[in-house]
Design a protein around this motif. Sequence first.
Motif, PDB file in Angstrom:
ATOM      1  N   TRP A  90      46.625  -3.948  13.711  1.00 47.81           N
ATOM      2  CA  TRP A  90      45.363  -3.513  14.307  1.00 47.81           C
ATOM      3  C   TRP A  90      44.208  -4.430  13.900  1.00 47.81           C
ATOM      4  N   ILE A  91      44.250  -4.899  12.647  1.00 49.09           N
ATOM      5  CA  ILE A  91      43.200  -5.803  12.173  1.00 49.09           C
ATOM      6  C   ILE A  91      43.234  -7.108  12.952  1.00 49.09           C
ATOM      7  N   LEU A  92      44.406  -7.679  13.135  1.00 52.60           N
ATOM      8  CA  LEU A  92      44.527  -8.918  13.906  1.00 52.60           C
ATOM      9  C   LEU A  92      44.100  -8.694  15.353  1.00 52.60           C
ATOM     10  N   TYR A  93      44.459  -7.546  15.894  1.00 57.47           N
ATOM     11  CA  TYR A  93      44.051  -7.220  17.267  1.00 57.47           C
ATOM     12  C   TYR A  93      42.528  -7.156  17.377  1.00 57.47           C
ATOM     13  N   ALA A  94      41.867  -6.600  16.345  1.00 62.08           N
ATOM     14  CA  ALA A  94      40.411  -6.489  16.354  1.00 62.08           C
ATOM     15  C   ALA A  94      39.734  -7.857  16.403  1.00 62.08           C
ATOM     16  N   TYR A  95      40.396  -8.866  15.802  1.00 58.52           N
ATOM     17  CA  TYR A  95      39.840 -10.226  15.797  1.00 58.52           C
ATOM     18  C   TYR A  95      40.460 -11.107  16.892  1.00 58.52           C
ATOM     19  N   GLU A  96      41.194 -10.470  17.797  1.00 58.67           N
ATOM     20  CA  GLU A  96      41.832 -11.177  18.920  1.00 58.67           C
ATOM     21  C   GLU A  96      42.791 -12.264  18.429  1.00 58.67           C
ATOM     22  N   LEU A  97      43.553 -11.927  17.386  1.00 53.42           N
ATOM     23  CA  LEU A  97      44.571 -12.813  16.847  1.00 53.42           C
ATOM     24  C   LEU A  97      45.950 -12.321  17.265  1.00 53.42           C
ATOM     25  N   TYR A  99      49.467 -10.840  17.040  1.00 55.15           N
ATOM     26  CA  TYR A  99      50.059  -9.903  16.105  1.00 55.15           C
ATOM     27  C   TYR A  99      51.464  -9.450  16.508  1.00 55.15           C
ATOM     28  N   ARG A 100      51.901  -9.797  17.690  1.00 56.22           N
ATOM     29  CA  ARG A 100      53.195  -9.326  18.193  1.00 56.22           C
ATOM     30  C   ARG A 100      54.355 -10.067  17.535  1.00 56.22           C
ATOM     31  N   ASP A 101      55.414  -9.300  17.271  1.00 54.33           N
ATOM     32  CA  ASP A 101      56.662  -9.861  16.746  1.00 54.33           C
ATOM     33  C   ASP A 101      56.447 -10.642  15.451  1.00 54.33           C
ATOM     34  N   LYS A 102      55.634 -10.093  14.575  1.00 49.33           N
ATOM     35  CA  LYS A 102      55.374 -10.730  13.271  1.00 49.33           C
ATOM     36  C   LYS A 102      55.744  -9.738  12.167  1.00 49.33           C
ATOM     37  N   ASP A 103      56.313 -10.254  11.083  1.00 54.80           N
ATOM     38  CA  ASP A 103      56.568  -9.367   9.956  1.00 54.80           C
ATOM     39  C   ASP A 103      55.315  -9.281   9.085  1.00 54.80           C
ATOM     40  N   LYS A 104      55.396  -8.481   8.029  1.00 49.28           N
ATOM     41  CA  LYS A 104      54.231  -8.209   7.194  1.00 49.28           C
ATOM     42  C   LYS A 104      53.667  -9.474   6.565  1.00 49.28           C
ATOM     43  N   VAL A 105      54.520 -10.329   6.062  1.00 43.46           N
ATOM     44  CA  VAL A 105      54.066 -11.568   5.423  1.00 43.46           C
ATOM     45  C   VAL A 105      53.367 -12.474   6.429  1.00 43.46           C
ATOM     46  N   GLU A 106      53.927 -12.585   7.615  1.00 43.10           N
ATOM     47  CA  GLU A 106      53.330 -13.429   8.652  1.00 43.10           C
ATOM     48  C   GLU A 106      51.967 -12.886   9.077  1.00 43.10           C
ATOM     49  N   LEU A 107      51.864 -11.572   9.209  1.00 46.40           N
ATOM     50  CA  LEU A 107      50.586 -10.954   9.583  1.00 46.40           C
ATOM     51  C   LEU A 107      49.517 -11.239   8.534  1.00 46.40           C
ATOM     52  N   PHE A 108      49.894 -11.070   7.274  1.00 50.10           N
ATOM     53  CA  PHE A 108      48.961 -11.323   6.180  1.00 50.10           C
ATOM     54  C   PHE A 108      48.539 -12.791   6.156  1.00 50.10           C
ATOM     55  N   ASP A 109      49.489 -13.692   6.380  1.00 50.27           N
ATOM     56  CA  ASP A 109      49.199 -15.133   6.368  1.00 50.27           C
ATOM     57  C   ASP A 109      48.259 -15.515   7.503  1.00 50.27           C
ATOM     58  N   ILE A 110      48.460 -14.930   8.689  1.00 48.60           N
ATOM     59  CA  ILE A 110      47.596 -15.211   9.844  1.00 48.60           C
ATOM     60  C   ILE A 110      46.162 -14.781   9.542  1.00 48.60           C
ATOM     61  N   PHE A 111      46.011 -13.587   8.961  1.00 49.63           N
ATOM     62  CA  PHE A 111      44.669 -13.091   8.674  1.00 49.63           C
ATOM     63  C   PHE A 111      43.998 -13.928   7.590  1.00 49.63           C
ATOM     64  N   THR A 112      44.735 -14.259   6.553  1.00 48.35           N
ATOM     65  CA  THR A 112      44.173 -15.074   5.470  1.00 48.35           C
ATOM     66  C   THR A 112      43.678 -16.419   5.994  1.00 48.35           C
TER      67      THR A 112
END
Length: 329
Positions: A90-97, A99-112
Amino acid sequence: MYEDFYNFKELPFAVPPDPEYLFLSEKHKKALSNLEYSILNKAAFSVITGEVGSGKTTLVRELMRKLGNDVVVGLVSNVNISSFEELLQWILYAYELEYRDKDKVELFDIFTEFVIDTYAANKRTVLIIDEAQNLSASVLEQLRMLSNINADKHKVFQLILVGQPNLWDILKKPEMLQFVQRIEVDYYLSALDLEETRQYIQHRLTVAGGDAELFTPDTYEPIWECTKGVPRLINIFCGMALVYAFAEQKKKIDNEIVSLVIKEKRCGLPRSEEGKSSASTYNDYNSQGVAATSEPIVEERRQKQVRRKKPEPKTKKMSSIEKLFKNGK
């Protein structure tokens, strides 16, 4: 329905937040000032709480409107989240990043990476989570880990939690101590007092193009007592009062009309068998909003006027609205 009768350009007491109707009481001004202070001083965590319908979401929208181009805001609002991984999506979606088909580590890395790139562009990342009381202690604690992106005096990420008072029931748990220690701004948005309630009603009447003195002076105190000064409940109450007055073809909303609304909404009459307060009872009665009840009242009133051939008996004087409800309408 009654707009033309009262010279409104639109409904003055619509429930959904509308920036055009923004009313900042002293309490709301202080809450907004605290939020602006938190942004200006790069506070790591900020918490704003208030009762349902107190105007928290309206404040968030006003804050976002006032922020400059040097702040990149993401808003996560009113979502039921069961895991931190879902929250990250949801956080990545809020920033228009992506987020689909990503695991937890990948999601965290994208946001960082996004936060760091934003900081490199001389901008700051602010995340606002509305209705944060819906998050579990476990999810909130993992959310704290996002603030580890901040290093030393370089504050590249800020978090603002907005929620109902029970948010603090979660934050006060022993395992939330590290989270609480990072909260730099904390404000509770209380309900309107009697004078603020009067100003609020008159403000909305004026913005809608109507008469600020449409409600007679003796109506404000019972409205305030019934709604407890909660803006959303004030909107529902006043909307119903306008429907009742229109059905009676009254040009002013007087104490008689307000008393009818109080009677029908059972303000101050808690359902003791269920252990509910008068405020919760009032909220239950209005769970579907004004539109669900207003049209039938007026239509029945008009039909009754057409069918009427002789005056009603004078043994017991009742208003037309009371007759309608007495007949099960």
